[in-house]
Write a protein that holds these residues in place. Structure first.
Motif, PDB file in Angstrom:
ATOM      1  N   GLU A   1      19.260  12.897  29.202  1.00 22.63           N
ATOM      2  CA  GLU A   1      19.787  14.117  28.608  1.00 22.63           C
ATOM      3  C   GLU A   1      18.758  15.212  28.857  1.00 22.63           C
ATOM      4  O   GLU A   1      17.663  14.940  29.343  1.00 22.63           O
ATOM      5  CB  GLU A   1      20.026  13.886  27.117  1.00 22.63           C
TER       6      GLU A   1
ATOM      7  N   GLY B   1      25.035  10.465  32.762  1.00 24.18           N
ATOM      8  CA  GLY B   1      25.675   9.592  31.781  1.00 24.18           C
ATOM      9  C   GLY B   1      25.133   8.191  31.910  1.00 24.18           C
ATOM     10  O   GLY B   1      24.292   7.900  32.759  1.00 24.18           O
ATOM     11  N   PRO B   2      25.583   7.294  31.099  1.00 24.45           N
ATOM     12  CA  PRO B   2      25.047   5.938  31.095  1.00 24.45           C
ATOM     13  C   PRO B   2      25.175   5.232  32.449  1.00 24.45           C
ATOM     14  O   PRO B   2      26.216   5.280  33.086  1.00 24.45           O
ATOM     15  CB  PRO B   2      25.890   5.221  30.045  1.00 24.45           C
TER      16      PRO B   2
ATOM     17  N   SER C   1      20.434   6.547  29.998  1.00 27.00           N
ATOM     18  CA  SER C   1      21.051   7.870  30.079  1.00 27.00           C
ATOM     19  C   SER C   1      19.942   8.911  29.995  1.00 27.00           C
ATOM     20  O   SER C   1      18.933   8.714  29.317  1.00 27.00           O
ATOM     21  CB  SER C   1      22.095   8.080  28.989  1.00 27.00           C
TER      22      SER C   1
END
Length: 193
Positions: free
Chosen positions: A67, A40-41, A65
């Motif tokens: 992904e 996540g951030p 972030s």
């Protein structure tokens, strides 16, 4: 004959520009995004310092972030305005405009490919970089307390510490000999040195 002589200057310019491009190393290969766990951030302070004029250092807030299919870094001014978003995915690296972007002007003094590669060099595990560089003119090695990135044996960048972690509160320093920049990735709040 006259047609050939009118094409000669354009041909010479093309050859000259092509020769200049050949002197620059090809962009480094990217490590697989799967080599990093989705995250996540994470907020960090990013400082870009040109070697030629350190007084023109630029400090931004970066929200990174990861992904499964892309790296995203939102770049904000120190006052919180979104300057740009750096995206690296299967289509390559690019900046997407932000709130504070000036139309027709690059959001940062460095190309998106440069910044994305340097973030990967600083944040990916050493083994992921080794795998990405395998079979190419690029290499990475741990040397003492730093990691060194080389192209055809010439030092391109030195990163300290040797094993940085994106989620940890440590400060990461990248000395880019090729790009003539220093990049610092630090927690938003850190103890004075």
């Amino acid at each position: 004959m006259r047609a050939l002589s009118s094409l000669l200057p354009a041909l010479l310019l093309t050859l000259q520009l092509g020769g200049c491009a050949a002197l620059r190393p090809a962009p480094p290969p990217s490590p697989a995004l799967a080599a990093m766990p989705a995250m996540g951030p994470v907020q960090r302070r990013l400082t870009l310092t040109p070697d030629a004029s350190p007084q023109q250092a630029r400090t931004l807030i970066m929200v990174v972030s990861l992904e499964a299919d892309r790296l995203r870094a939102v770049l904000l001014t120190p006052y919180g305005q979104r300057l740009a978003t750096l995206v690296r995915d299967a289509r390559g690296s690019r900046y997407e405009s932000g709130d504070a972007a000036v139309p027709g002007e690059a959001p940062l003094p460095v190309p998106a490919d440069w910044l994305a590669a340097r973030l990967e060099w600083c944040l990916w595990p050493l083994e992921a970089l080794r795998q990405a560089f395998a079979g190419t003119p690029w290499s990475v090695a741990r040397v003492g307390d730093s990691r060194e990135i080389r192209h055809r044996g010439s030092l391109v960048a030195r990163i300290r510490p040797a094993d940085p972690r994106l989620g940890s509160p440590q400060r990461v320093l990248l000395d880019d000999r090729q790009g003539e920049y220093r990049l610092t990735i630090a927690p938003l709040k850190e103890d004075p040195p």
